[in-house]
Design a protein around this motif. Structure first.
Motif, mmCIF file in Angstrom:
data_model
loop_
_atom_site.group_PDB
_atom_site.id
_atom_site.type_symbol
_atom_site.label_atom_id
_atom_site.label_comp_id
_atom_site.label_asym_id
_atom_site.label_seq_id
_atom_site.Cartn_x
_atom_site.Cartn_y
_atom_site.Cartn_z
ATOM 1 N N UNK A 448 16.279 0.702 -0.156
ATOM 2 C CA UNK A 448 17.871 0.023 1.596
ATOM 3 C C UNK A 448 16.794 -0.580 2.899
ATOM 4 N N UNK A 449 15.809 0.012 3.211
ATOM 5 C CA UNK A 449 14.860 0.344 4.408
ATOM 6 C C UNK A 449 13.734 -0.750 4.378
ATOM 7 N N UNK A 450 13.274 -0.867 3.086
ATOM 8 C CA UNK A 450 11.769 -1.287 3.486
ATOM 9 C C UNK A 450 11.691 -2.521 1.613
ATOM 10 N N UNK A 451 12.856 -2.633 0.743
ATOM 11 C CA UNK A 451 12.836 -3.572 0.293
ATOM 12 C C UNK A 451 11.696 -2.310 -0.969
ATOM 13 N N UNK A 452 12.486 -3.958 -2.280
ATOM 14 C CA UNK A 452 12.579 -3.174 -3.572
ATOM 15 C C UNK A 452 10.551 -3.393 -3.479
ATOM 16 N N UNK A 453 10.050 -4.169 -3.459
ATOM 17 C CA UNK A 453 8.407 -4.459 -3.646
ATOM 18 C C UNK A 453 7.848 -3.314 -2.734
ATOM 19 N N UNK A 454 7.960 -3.143 -1.206
ATOM 20 C CA UNK A 454 7.236 -1.983 -1.191
ATOM 21 C C UNK A 454 7.787 -0.958 -1.434
ATOM 22 N N UNK A 455 8.817 -0.970 -1.746
ATOM 23 C CA UNK A 455 9.092 0.407 -2.243
ATOM 24 C C UNK A 455 8.363 1.364 -3.449
ATOM 25 N N UNK A 456 8.438 0.137 -4.118
ATOM 26 C CA UNK A 456 6.952 -0.252 -5.239
ATOM 27 C C UNK A 456 6.374 0.457 -5.513
ATOM 28 N N UNK A 457 5.431 -0.402 -4.509
ATOM 29 C CA UNK A 457 4.220 -0.170 -3.547
ATOM 30 C C UNK A 457 4.639 1.617 -3.274
ATOM 31 N N UNK A 458 4.577 1.641 -2.408
ATOM 32 C CA UNK A 458 4.651 2.764 -1.986
ATOM 33 C C UNK A 458 5.119 4.275 -2.870
ATOM 34 N N UNK A 459 5.522 3.866 -4.025
ATOM 35 C CA UNK A 459 6.056 5.449 -5.302
ATOM 36 C C UNK A 459 4.651 4.972 -6.528
ATOM 37 N N UNK A 460 4.091 3.709 -6.355
ATOM 38 C CA UNK A 460 3.046 3.745 -6.765
ATOM 39 C C UNK A 460 1.385 4.825 -6.625
ATOM 40 N N UNK A 461 1.522 4.449 -5.179
ATOM 41 C CA UNK A 461 0.350 5.113 -4.436
ATOM 42 C C UNK A 461 0.806 6.126 -3.909
ATOM 43 N N UNK A 462 1.674 6.885 -3.836
ATOM 44 C CA UNK A 462 2.006 8.492 -3.515
ATOM 45 C C UNK A 462 3.463 9.348 -4.141
ATOM 46 N N UNK A 463 3.542 8.356 -5.496
ATOM 47 C CA UNK A 463 4.203 9.051 -6.218
ATOM 48 C C UNK A 463 5.594 9.728 -5.196
ATOM 49 N N UNK A 464 6.622 10.474 -5.774
ATOM 50 C CA UNK A 464 8.085 10.936 -5.155
ATOM 51 C C UNK A 464 7.795 11.055 -3.931
ATOM 52 N N UNK A 465 6.767 11.184 -3.105
ATOM 53 C CA UNK A 465 6.514 12.429 -2.047
ATOM 54 C C UNK A 465 6.832 10.375 -0.640
ATOM 55 N N UNK A 466 6.945 9.244 -1.569
ATOM 56 C CA UNK A 466 6.896 8.267 -0.670
ATOM 57 C C UNK A 466 8.110 8.697 -0.354
ATOM 58 N N UNK A 467 8.690 8.909 -0.728
ATOM 59 C CA UNK A 467 10.284 9.358 0.087
ATOM 60 C C UNK A 467 10.582 8.976 1.461
ATOM 61 N N UNK A 468 9.144 10.265 1.451
ATOM 62 C CA UNK A 468 9.432 11.313 2.972
ATOM 63 C C UNK A 468 8.416 10.284 3.800
ATOM 64 N N UNK A 469 7.735 9.517 2.752
ATOM 65 C CA UNK A 469 6.997 8.253 4.047
ATOM 66 C C UNK A 469 8.666 6.935 4.319
#
Ligand SMILES: Cc1cc2nc3c(=O)[nH]c(=O)nc-3n(C[C@H](O)[C@H](O)[C@H](O)COP(=O)(O)OP(=O)(O)OC[C@H]3O[C@@H](n4cnc5c(N)ncnc54)[C@H](O)[C@@H]3O)c2cc1C
Length: 571
Positions: A448-469
């Motif tokens: 919702x806040x960062x867009x789908x492509x960016x969320x995908x990039x972040x989960x690929x980079x940090x796993x589910x720690x991306x949620x906190x980021x």
């Protein structure tokens, strides 16, 4: 070395309470994993690492989580069995960083090696192996499959004749007779996986403390003397059990503590990273794993849009820095030519090179390739307490090794094991969506806040720690870096604040893949150093000196010429 603008919180936690039941010396993957295991049992444990976490042998690997099919011919069945089990386990507990890796072996003969290999593991003789023929590889792979049977995480191996093999990978050397294809696992971000292991330990409570840039330099009056590598200050730290997990430097640490040993006989291995789209396409997305003409097993491995080529196995002195030499680069080009003779590669394609020393046991005149890759734990007395020194230990087996080392430590402490790390997700592997459908749900929940492509990039980079980021980015904004728009200012600040970043290179080489993929430029280093200066309250001039140091190390150790983004042949 320059002083930072303020005291480091991680070091403060050690200085303010200078004792623990266990002190772990060395923050490579094995030290970090035993730290995590002990921390999860509730043990009062501290870890010190003299450089950055995961900057020694653990930063130099071939990025494979593998059963080590090759070790079968050395008769190391225990190790292969444990490695396959751990590979299958890591695919489940660290699915954000450990993925199945399709591996193809080009084979140029049918029978060779069939006599010499069994002889070798019976006699452990040194000498060059004969080329491993198809029959031998087939036997090895069948055995390998059988170790996988219970885990069942990866498909069985497949053999193809020349015609079909060349149809699948047309640029392979047409002189081949067969290919064998099987699955191992790739670990595309070892440093990030190591940081997740550390994070699990730290998150277990204040009984678990760790600091990088702190070195064990001596032992006096019943305490280990620690030196803060940033300020140069020394302080005493007491522990009932000391774990020496210094990797290839195990003997050097024991000497520093007044307990000289000669346990180690490390060998150097190097890799280069190539930006070459034709070679990348030629691999078909598979690791090409094969025997070079000198009998060494080598690899050509697509990774992060580049191609990694390695590795060598040369006796090395751990008191000297490990650097990939021009001779090794010639060797790598030679092996690429052996397998993909029509694909042009040149020094201008190299964006990064790296090298490290395997923490192997002393091996006399045994050829480096035949030295046992298994590990062992050596006890000794240190003051009133005990020291356990680790000899060996691959990336692949870090969890199992840590469990063994931690169990021995718990016995010394008279404490029970309360948690097994088998099956326990690591860091951002917890709740990681492993099916397409689950990933879509996660993306919907987190975009919702960062867009789908960016969320995908972040989960690929940090796993589910991306949620906190992502929660932080929603508050703080997500402004792209000018010189690396794949990253944002706020993301970098989050890494600096939460991951013990001390120097610019920690960020460039280990918190991100910027150096590995050849993205480092002078302008980017300056932009990142400015963020570090602001976040860590550096004094005037420190950012410039960090940029100079980082540029110098990237040039002399990793061959990176910053402005051209290319590696100089003679660096
Ligand atoms: C070329 C190469 C390829 C490899 N490929 C693979 C592979 O594909 N798969 C695989 O499973 N394994 C692989 N390995 C093996 C694997 O990388 C290592 O065995 C493993 O990383 C060792 O981890 P460690 O924690 O024991 O040692 P290290 O990572 O070296 O950690 C030891 C740490 O101790 C620190 N230290 C030393 N002295 C002190 C001191 N006095 N005080 C504080 N800290 C100290 C060092 O700075 C270092 O960070 C490879 C190794 C090499 C070199």
């Amino acid at each position: 070395m320059k002083q930072p603008g303020h005291q480091r919180a991680s070091v403060d936690t050690l200085r303010s309470r200078p004792r623990a039941r266990v002190l772990v010396i060395g923050g490579g993957i094995n030290g970090l994993a035993v730290f995590r295991d002990l921390a999860l049992q509730g043990v009062d444990v501290a870890l010190v690492e003299r450089g950055d976490y995961c900057s020694g042998a653990s930063a130099a690997s071939s990025h494979m989580i593998h059963g080590g099919i090759r070790y079968l011919e050395n008769g190391e069945f225990r190790l292969v069995k444990e490695s396959v089990a751990e590979r299958n386990g890591l695919l489940k507990i660290a699915p954000h960083y450990v993925k199945p890796l399709q591996t193809t072996v080009p084979i140029f003969s049918t029978f060779s090696g069939i006599v010499s290999a069994p002889l070798r593991f019976l006699t452990h003789k040194s000498g060059k192996p004969e080329e491993r023929g198809a029959l031998l590889i087939k036997v090895g792979l069948a055995l390998y499959d059988s170790f996988s049977r219970d885990g069942g995480s990866v498909p069985r191996h497949r053999f193809l004749g020349r015609k079909k093999a060349l149809a699948a990978l047309p640029q392979l050397n047409p002189a081949l007779k067969y290919t064998a294809t099987y699955f191992d696992a790739s670990m595309h971000d070892p440093e990030r996986l190591a940081l997740d292991v550390l994070r699990d330990g730290l998150d277990s409570g204040p009984h678990a403390r760790a600091a990088n840039y702190v070195e064990a330099v001596g032992f006096d009056d019943g305490a280990v003397r620690l030196r803060d590598g940033v300020t140069g200050d020394e302080f005493a730290f007491q522990a009932d059990v000391v774990l020496n997990t210094s990797g290839p430097w195990t003997d050097l640490t024991n000497s520093a503590l007044g307990q000289p040993t000669s346990l180690m006989g490390g060998t150097k291995g190097s890799h280069i990273v190539l930006d070459n789209s034709e070679l990348l396409a030629a691999t078909g997305g598979r690791e090409i794993f094969f025997e070079h003409e000198d009998g060494r097993i080598v690899l050509i491995y697509p990774l992060k849009g580049k191609v990694m080529v390695g590795t060598t196995d040369i006796d090395a002195d751990p008191s000297q820095p490990a650097i990939c030499t021009d001779d090794e680069i010639d060797y790598f080009f030679d092996l690429v030519k052996h397998v993909f003779p029509t694909v042009p590669v040149g020094r201008g394609d190299i964006v990064y090179r790296f090298s490290g020393i395997r923490p192997l046991p002393g091996h006399g005149d045994l050829e480096p390739g035949f030295v046992s890759r298994d590990y062992r734990i050596v006890p000794s007395t240190l003051g009133q307490g005990t020291m356990l020194s680790l000899v060996g230990g691959k990336w692949t087996t870090f969890r199992a090794l840590a469990e063994h080392l931690s169990t021995e430590t718990l016995q010394l402490l008279g404490m029970p094991r309360t948690v097994s790390t088998a099956g326990l997700p690591i860091g951002g592997g917890a709740g990681f969506p492993t099916t397409d459908a689950a990933m879509q749900v996660w993306l919907t929940d987190n975009s919702r806040e960062v867009g789908r492509a960016r969320a995908l990039q972040l989960i690929e980079r940090y796993g589910t720690r991306a949620t906190a980021l992502i929660e932080e980015l929603a508050e703080a904004g997500d402004d792209r870096l000018l010189n690396a728009p794949d990253y944002s200012v706020q993301e970098i600040v989050w890494l600096i604040r939460t991951e013990h970043v001390v120097h610019l290179l920690d960020l460039v080489q280990r918190r991100t893949s910027i150096a590995f993929t050849g993205e480092a430029t002078h302008a980017l280093l300056a932009e990142l150093a400015a963020l570090l200066a602001e976040t860590l309250d550096w004094e005037l001039g420190q950012a410039e000196s960090e940029v100079d140091t980082a540029a110098e190390i990237l040039r002399t150790v990793h061959g990176v010429q910053l402005n051209s983004r290319q590696v100089g042949a003679g660096a």
